[in-house]
Each structure stands twice: as C-alpha cells, then as structure tokens.
Motif scaffolding. Structure first.
Motif, PDB file in Angstrom:
ATOM      1  N   ASP A   1       0.835  -1.210   0.000  1.00  0.00           N
ATOM      2  CA  ASP A   1       0.000   0.000   0.000  1.00  0.00           C
ATOM      3  C   ASP A   1       0.869   1.260   0.000  1.00  0.00           C
ATOM      4  O   ASP A   1       0.574   2.233  -0.700  1.00  0.00           O
ATOM      5  CB  ASP A   1      -0.912   0.030   1.226  1.00  0.00           C
ATOM      6  N   LEU A   2       1.935   1.204   0.778  1.00  0.00           N
ATOM      7  CA  LEU A   2       2.755   2.415   0.924  1.00  0.00           C
ATOM      8  C   LEU A   2       3.483   2.800  -0.361  1.00  0.00           C
ATOM      9  O   LEU A   2       3.866   3.958  -0.525  1.00  0.00           O
ATOM     10  CB  LEU A   2       3.747   2.255   2.085  1.00  0.00           C
ATOM     11  N   THR A   3       3.646   1.864  -1.289  1.00  0.00           N
ATOM     12  CA  THR A   3       4.238   2.267  -2.571  1.00  0.00           C
ATOM     13  C   THR A   3       3.290   3.206  -3.317  1.00  0.00           C
ATOM     14  O   THR A   3       3.706   3.923  -4.220  1.00  0.00           O
ATOM     15  CB  THR A   3       4.565   1.057  -3.483  1.00  0.00           C
ATOM     16  N   LEU A   4       2.007   3.195  -2.934  1.00  0.00           N
ATOM     17  CA  LEU A   4       1.021   4.046  -3.608  1.00  0.00           C
ATOM     18  C   LEU A   4       0.547   5.224  -2.765  1.00  0.00           C
ATOM     19  O   LEU A   4      -0.133   6.110  -3.275  1.00  0.00           O
ATOM     20  CB  LEU A   4      -0.212   3.207  -3.993  1.00  0.00           C
ATOM     21  N   TYR A   5       0.869   5.230  -1.471  1.00  0.00           N
ATOM     22  CA  TYR A   5       0.320   6.251  -0.572  1.00  0.00           C
ATOM     23  C   TYR A   5       1.369   7.283  -0.178  1.00  0.00           C
ATOM     24  O   TYR A   5       2.216   7.034   0.675  1.00  0.00           O
ATOM     25  CB  TYR A   5      -0.210   5.612   0.719  1.00  0.00           C
ATOM     26  N   ASP A   6       1.311   8.454  -0.761  1.00  0.00           N
ATOM     27  CA  ASP A   6       2.068   9.598  -0.242  1.00  0.00           C
ATOM     28  C   ASP A   6       1.551   9.901   1.166  1.00  0.00           C
ATOM     29  O   ASP A   6       0.475   9.474   1.564  1.00  0.00           O
ATOM     30  CB  ASP A   6       1.843  10.816  -1.158  1.00  0.00           C
ATOM     31  N   ARG A   7       2.324  10.677   1.897  1.00  0.00           N
ATOM     32  CA  ARG A   7       1.936  11.029   3.270  1.00  0.00           C
ATOM     33  C   ARG A   7       0.551  11.700   3.316  1.00  0.00           C
ATOM     34  O   ARG A   7      -0.235  11.460   4.228  1.00  0.00           O
ATOM     35  CB  ARG A   7       3.012  11.961   3.850  1.00  0.00           C
ATOM     36  N   PHE A   8       0.232  12.531   2.332  1.00  0.00           N
ATOM     37  CA  PHE A   8      -1.082  13.212   2.376  1.00  0.00           C
ATOM     38  C   PHE A   8      -2.221  12.217   2.150  1.00  0.00           C
ATOM     39  O   PHE A   8      -3.307  12.381   2.697  1.00  0.00           O
ATOM     40  CB  PHE A   8      -1.124  14.390   1.383  1.00  0.00           C
ATOM     41  N   THR A   9      -1.964  11.158   1.362  1.00  0.00           N
ATOM     42  CA  THR A   9      -2.967  10.102   1.173  1.00  0.00           C
ATOM     43  C   THR A   9      -3.114   9.284   2.455  1.00  0.00           C
ATOM     44  O   THR A   9      -4.235   8.934   2.855  1.00  0.00           O
ATOM     45  CB  THR A   9      -2.554   9.201  -0.007  1.00  0.00           C
ATOM     46  N   GLN A  10      -1.993   9.002   3.089  1.00  0.00           N
ATOM     47  CA  GLN A  10      -2.042   8.248   4.353  1.00  0.00           C
ATOM     48  C   GLN A  10      -2.903   8.989   5.381  1.00  0.00           C
ATOM     49  O   GLN A  10      -3.763   8.388   6.037  1.00  0.00           O
ATOM     50  CB  GLN A  10      -0.635   8.061   4.921  1.00  0.00           C
ATOM     51  N   PHE A  11      -2.657  10.287   5.509  1.00  0.00           N
ATOM     52  CA  PHE A  11      -3.424  11.072   6.483  1.00  0.00           C
ATOM     53  C   PHE A  11      -4.922  11.040   6.146  1.00  0.00           C
ATOM     54  O   PHE A  11      -5.774  10.890   7.029  1.00  0.00           O
ATOM     55  CB  PHE A  11      -2.939  12.530   6.504  1.00  0.00           C
ATOM     56  N   ALA A  12      -5.240  11.192   4.856  1.00  0.00           N
ATOM     57  CA  ALA A  12      -6.646  11.193   4.443  1.00  0.00           C
ATOM     58  C   ALA A  12      -7.303   9.849   4.754  1.00  0.00           C
ATOM     59  O   ALA A  12      -8.444   9.794   5.234  1.00  0.00           O
ATOM     60  CB  ALA A  12      -6.746  11.504   2.947  1.00  0.00           C
ATOM     61  N   LEU A  13      -6.586   8.763   4.493  1.00  0.00           N
ATOM     62  CA  LEU A  13      -7.157   7.431   4.725  1.00  0.00           C
ATOM     63  C   LEU A  13      -7.382   7.168   6.214  1.00  0.00           C
ATOM     64  O   LEU A  13      -8.400   6.576   6.602  1.00  0.00           O
ATOM     65  CB  LEU A  13      -6.230   6.360   4.138  1.00  0.00           C
ATOM     66  N   ILE A  14      -6.447   7.621   7.040  1.00  0.00           N
ATOM     67  CA  ILE A  14      -6.595   7.415   8.492  1.00  0.00           C
ATOM     68  C   ILE A  14      -7.808   8.195   9.012  1.00  0.00           C
ATOM     69  O   ILE A  14      -8.640   7.670   9.760  1.00  0.00           O
ATOM     70  CB  ILE A  14      -5.293   7.835   9.215  1.00  0.00           C
ATOM     71  N   ALA A  15      -7.926   9.446   8.575  1.00  0.00           N
ATOM     72  CA  ALA A  15      -9.057  10.269   9.016  1.00  0.00           C
ATOM     73  C   ALA A  15     -10.378   9.724   8.485  1.00  0.00           C
ATOM     74  O   ALA A  15     -11.394   9.691   9.207  1.00  0.00           O
ATOM     75  CB  ALA A  15      -8.848  11.715   8.563  1.00  0.00           C
ATOM     76  N   ALA A  16     -10.386   9.278   7.232  1.00  0.00           N
ATOM     77  CA  ALA A  16     -11.618   8.764   6.626  1.00  0.00           C
ATOM     78  C   ALA A  16     -12.098   7.505   7.344  1.00  0.00           C
ATOM     79  O   ALA A  16     -13.301   7.325   7.578  1.00  0.00           O
ATOM     80  CB  ALA A  16     -11.394   8.480   5.141  1.00  0.00           C
ATOM     81  N   ARG A  17     -11.166   6.644   7.701  1.00  0.00           N
ATOM     82  CA  ARG A  17     -11.527   5.406   8.412  1.00  0.00           C
ATOM     83  C   ARG A  17     -12.235   5.728   9.733  1.00  0.00           C
ATOM     84  O   ARG A  17     -13.272   5.155  10.060  1.00  0.00           O
ATOM     85  CB  ARG A  17     -10.265   4.564   8.660  1.00  0.00           C
ATOM     86  N   GLN A  18     -11.686   6.673  10.465  1.00  0.00           N
ATOM     87  CA  GLN A  18     -12.305   7.058  11.745  1.00  0.00           C
ATOM     88  C   GLN A  18     -13.715   7.607  11.523  1.00  0.00           C
ATOM     89  O   GLN A  18     -14.647   7.302  12.283  1.00  0.00           O
ATOM     90  CB  GLN A  18     -11.457   8.116  12.456  1.00  0.00           C
ATOM     91  N   ALA A  19     -13.869   8.436  10.486  1.00  0.00           N
ATOM     92  CA  ALA A  19     -15.172   9.056  10.224  1.00  0.00           C
ATOM     93  C   ALA A  19     -16.211   8.019   9.835  1.00  0.00           C
ATOM     94  O   ALA A  19     -17.362   8.061  10.302  1.00  0.00           O
ATOM     95  CB  ALA A  19     -15.020  10.116   9.125  1.00  0.00           C
ATOM     96  N   VAL A  20     -15.811   7.081   8.968  1.00  0.00           N
ATOM     97  CA  VAL A  20     -16.743   6.026   8.559  1.00  0.00           C
ATOM     98  C   VAL A  20     -17.136   5.178   9.772  1.00  0.00           C
ATOM     99  O   VAL A  20     -18.315   4.865   9.976  1.00  0.00           O
ATOM    100  CB  VAL A  20     -16.122   5.141   7.452  1.00  0.00           C
ATOM    101  N   ASP A  21     -16.140   4.831  10.581  1.00  0.00           N
ATOM    102  CA  ASP A  21     -16.432   4.009  11.763  1.00  0.00           C
ATOM    103  C   ASP A  21     -17.431   4.714  12.681  1.00  0.00           C
ATOM    104  O   ASP A  21     -18.372   4.106  13.176  1.00  0.00           O
ATOM    105  CB  ASP A  21     -15.143   3.698  12.535  1.00  0.00           C
ATOM    106  N   GLN A  22     -17.216   6.011  12.904  1.00  0.00           N
ATOM    107  CA  GLN A  22     -18.134   6.727  13.787  1.00  0.00           C
ATOM    108  C   GLN A  22     -19.538   6.807  13.193  1.00  0.00           C
ATOM    109  O   GLN A  22     -20.530   6.707  13.921  1.00  0.00           O
ATOM    110  CB  GLN A  22     -17.627   8.157  14.060  1.00  0.00           C
TER     111      GLN A  22
END
Lengths: 402, 85
Positions: free
Chosen positions: A65-86
């Motif tokens: 996954d990290l070969t495709l995820y720049d740091r800004f994508t990583q941050f977006a994915l982490i935040a999105a996961r939390q939002a969906v879970d909530q």
C-alpha cells in the motif's frame, strides 16, 4: 432543499491522531509547533512547524500500500476510516452509488515530488519508481478513500490553496442538498513539510521563525502544519432513517472571489463570503456565537479578517468569540479548514470554545474577543468557519447545533 | 559596479524607472514599489550579492534590515556584504 448533517468525523493532525485527542488538546490549549525534523532542515531559514509526531506509516499500512500512498494520502485514509467508523455506515449496497468523496489539498503528493526530484536532479539517478505519478497526483487521496470504502458516486479533488478544504466541504454540501448524492466523505489533507515545501513558502517572507500568534500585537507570520480532517456529510432524512448519531448540521456555505490581488486579502471579499454563508444557512448574524477564524498570524490577514468580521456583523462583532486554532496546529494549508471544523463541532456539542494560544498583547487593529490563551465554556447555537486563500478565494462554512 | 550602483539598478528595474531617476533619498513608496515588489527586490539583492537578507514582511521594523530609503538599503546591504567576507 435537503438538510445536511455530519454523522462522522476523523482526523490525524499535529494535536492528535484522532478526534478525542485533538479536541482534548485544543481544550488544553496545547501548542504542537516545534523544531522541524525533516531532511536538510539546516538549509532552511524557517526551521519550525507543526508536524504529526509519533506517527509510523508501517503501523497503519502494508508495504505494498505504501508504494502508492504519499503522506497526504495516508493522512486522508486514516481520518476517513475514523469518520466512517463513527458514522456506522457500510457502503456495501445501493448506498455506495449514492455516496462520494470530495477532499481538498493544495500540495497533493508534494513529499513524493520532493523525494523524486531530489533523486533525478541532485543524486543524478535516471530511474524512478513506476508509481510516482499515481502517488503524487492531487486526486490520489480521494481515489484511495473511494477505493477503500467503495464510494462509487461523485469523487474529485478541490485545490484552492488555503481554502481547499472549505471549498471541498461546500461542494459536498451542495451535492447532497441537490440530490446528487446522499452521503459525502469530505474535508482535506496536506503534507507539505518537506524541504521544497518549506523553501517555497520561505521565499514569500510571510513565515514566522519563532511561532504563530494570531491577532497578537507581536505576531510575525504563519507556521505550517500537516494532517487531515475527514467528515461524513449525510442527508438529514438518510441519517434519521438509520438512527445515526448527528454531530451537528451543516447549515450553509458561501464563497467569493476578491478579484483583486494574488496574495493580499480583501476585507470586502471575506465579508461577502461570511454574509453569504449566513444567508445560505438562514442564520441571523446575531445568532452566531463563535467564528473559527482563518487567523494565520500574518500582519495582513489578521487585520483584514478583523475588519471583515466587523463589516459582516456590525455591533454584534463585539459579542462574538473569534479564535484561531492555527496557533496550536499550525496552518495545514489545503487541509486546514477540515481540522478547524473540529473546533466548530466542539463548540456546538461540548460547549467549549477553543482558544487562540500564544496571545501576548492586543493589537488595536484586531480588537475582537479572540478567546486568548485559555479555552472557554460557552453555549453557542451557530458558528462560522473561515478560510481565505491566496488568489483571493474565500470560503465560509456555517454550522448549527442539531 | 559599486554596491550602491547595483542596488539602484535593481530598484530601477523593479520600479520600471531609469537608473537616473532613482536617488538615495527615494523611498519604496516614492518609487512605487509595493510589498510584493519589495519581496522581489530583496530576492534580487540576495542573488546579486550572494547574501541572506533577514527580512520578514510581517515585521519589517524588527527584521534588522532597514528599508526606509534607498540610502538605508545600501547601508544595510554593505553591512551584510562585509559580514559575509
């Protein structure tokens, strides 16, 4: 027109790696600005910033996954996961085609660009990794959020410098209102704290070498941060039909263009955006209790924003609380409006107004109640969140207690 | 070319004036150079003299680089050039 509410929130930013930690830090008046820990920092004039600390990408993502995820994508994915879970949503059925994602970013995969320009220009390499383009593109974060959560409806990236997140969230609101979608993931992400990212800003001579002190008499510039904020915007009836917990209502949005100067802001343009957001929300000016200011800590922004608030609110400007949380988390550029929306949600849900830390004395040209240094308990029913970008582009969100 | 001549040439270029129209008593204001123009001017000075000018547009007075007149700018640059050597 359909009403729109927020049913999930997620973030990773210099104040915390999730929403509760971030809000606790805002309430405590924590300042996350410190010495930058990046490559070649010794060649920078500006050596401070607000970094996401204690973060190891390998704890969150696989090597592939990290070969495709720049740091800004990583941050977006982490935040999105939390939002969906909530939110409690699962995009496994017809909902998926009625759900989309719109995120703001200014620099996109800037770390990827920086690293690879360095490789070919400085190190003289003639070969780069095959996935540089999909890693650096500004829509990478949106696409990976869409892929990860099976969001099959409208998906695109908004890039309007410091107003990117607010413009993105305004579009998400408009799409749900109009019926183009029922659920939109929205917010923004930025990871610009690399040598090239800071060096470019340094040239403008608007960065502070010692700290971000919005509205303070001794302010001397902005300080950059990084991170993401992502929210689940949902049609009210859709949220109610499934019994979702509603964090607040997204009541209105407006944008305007100064059509004047490429970097110097205009009070008239900012005021028009604030008045437009109130009109769009159907909120009277004197019903607003709190404004999360753009408040960059530059001489010009804070003075101009004060004048704009006075112009938009008249005498009520003296009864408003106005704070800039950038003094705590730095300026997240294209992600800043999203993280700052968290302070607005805290005001509406927890009756806590985030402070403007670093305040060291009043500036007569910034004579508002800026909630200096310490958070305040207060009950507010309606709030605004301001974002004013280089290029003269203004975007203001209006939120209401639900 | 002396420091003074080089600076006058840079300011004249920025202000779209002839070098003969720029005097030591001129100010940025009288030359019509705004804050963006000043930032560009400082960049040009840094490139021309290979120096770093400690200028923050938010707090010009505290930057330790006097830009109140052409004369002041010349003196400030002469100081920085001397420090470099």
């Amino acid at each position: 027109m359909r009403r729109v509410v927020i049913t999930g929130a997620g973030t990773i930013n210099p104040l915390g790696h999730d929403v509760p930690t971030t809000l606790a830090a805002m309430q405590a008046g924590t300042c996350a600005i410190g010495p930058l820990d990046i490559r070649d920092v010794d060649r920078l004039q500006i050596q401070i910033g607000a970094q996401v600390s204690g973060y190891k990408e390998a704890d969150h993502f696989s090597r592939q996954d990290l070969t495709l995820y720049d740091r800004f994508t990583q941050f977006a994915l982490i935040a999105a996961r939390q939002a969906v879970d909530q939110s409690g949503l699962a995009f496994t059925d017809a909902t998926a085609e009625r759900a989309g994602v719109i995120l703001g970013t200014s620099g996109g995969g800037l770390n990827t660009q920086d690293d690879n320009y360095r490789a070919v220009y400085e190190e003289g390499k003639n070969r780069v990794h095959p996935f540089i383009v999909p890693r650096l593109m500004n829509n990478a974060a949106v696409s990976h959020v869409s892929i990860t959560h099976n969001l099959r409806g409208p998906a695109f990236t908004v890039s309007t410098a410091c107003a990117s997140s607010n413009h993105a969230m305004g579009q998400a609101l408009a799409m749900i209102r109009s019926g183009m979608a029922d659920v939109m993931m929205t917010g923004g992400s930025e990871a610009m704290l690399c040598f090239g990212g800071i060096k470019a800003w340094e040239g403008l001579r608007v960065m502070s070498r010692d700290g971000c002190r919005p509205f303070s008499i001794n302010r001397n510039g902005m300080v950059q941060g990084e991170g993401a904020g992502v929210f689940v915007f949902e049609a009210l009836e859709h949220a109610q039909a499934r019994g979702a917990e509603i964090l607040c209502e997204v009541a209105g949005f407006a944008m305007s263009s100064d059509a004047a100067d490429i970097v110097t802001p205009s009070a008239a343009g900012a005021s028009r955006a604030m008045r437009g957001a109130l009109a769009d929300a159907g909120i009277a000016g004197d019903a607003v209790g709190y404004i999360n200011a753009h408040g960059t800590g530059t001489t010009v922004n804070d003075r101009t924003e004060t004048a704009a608030i006075r112009d938009a609110f008249g005498p009520h400007a003296d009864r408003l609380m106005v704070s800039s949380t950038k003094a705590m988390h730095g300026h997240l550029i294209g992600g800043t409006g999203a993280v700052e929306l968290l302070a607005c949600i805290m005001a509406l849900r927890d009756d806590v107004i985030a402070p403007t830390v670093g305040f060291a004395g009043s500036d007569p040209e910034c004579d508002l109640d800026i909630v200096p240094n310490e958070a305040r308990q207060a009950h507010v029913d309606a709030v605004l969140s301001n974002a004013f970008a280089f290029g003269g582009l203004n975007a203001v969100m209006a939120l209401r207690r639900f | 070319m002396s420091v003074q001549d080089k600076i006058i040439a840079i300011l004249a270029d920025q202000a779209l004036l002839d070098v003969s129209d720029v005097t030591l008593d001129d100010t940025l204001d009288s030359l019509g150079i705004d804050s963006m123009g000043l930032v560009e001017t400082i960049f040009a000075i840094e490139e021309a003299f290979d120096i770093t000018v400690p200028f923050n547009a938010n707090a010009p007075a505290e930057s330790g680089f006097d830009v109140t007149s052409v004369r002041a700018i010349v003196a400030a640059v002469e100081g920085l050039v001397k420090e470099r050597v």
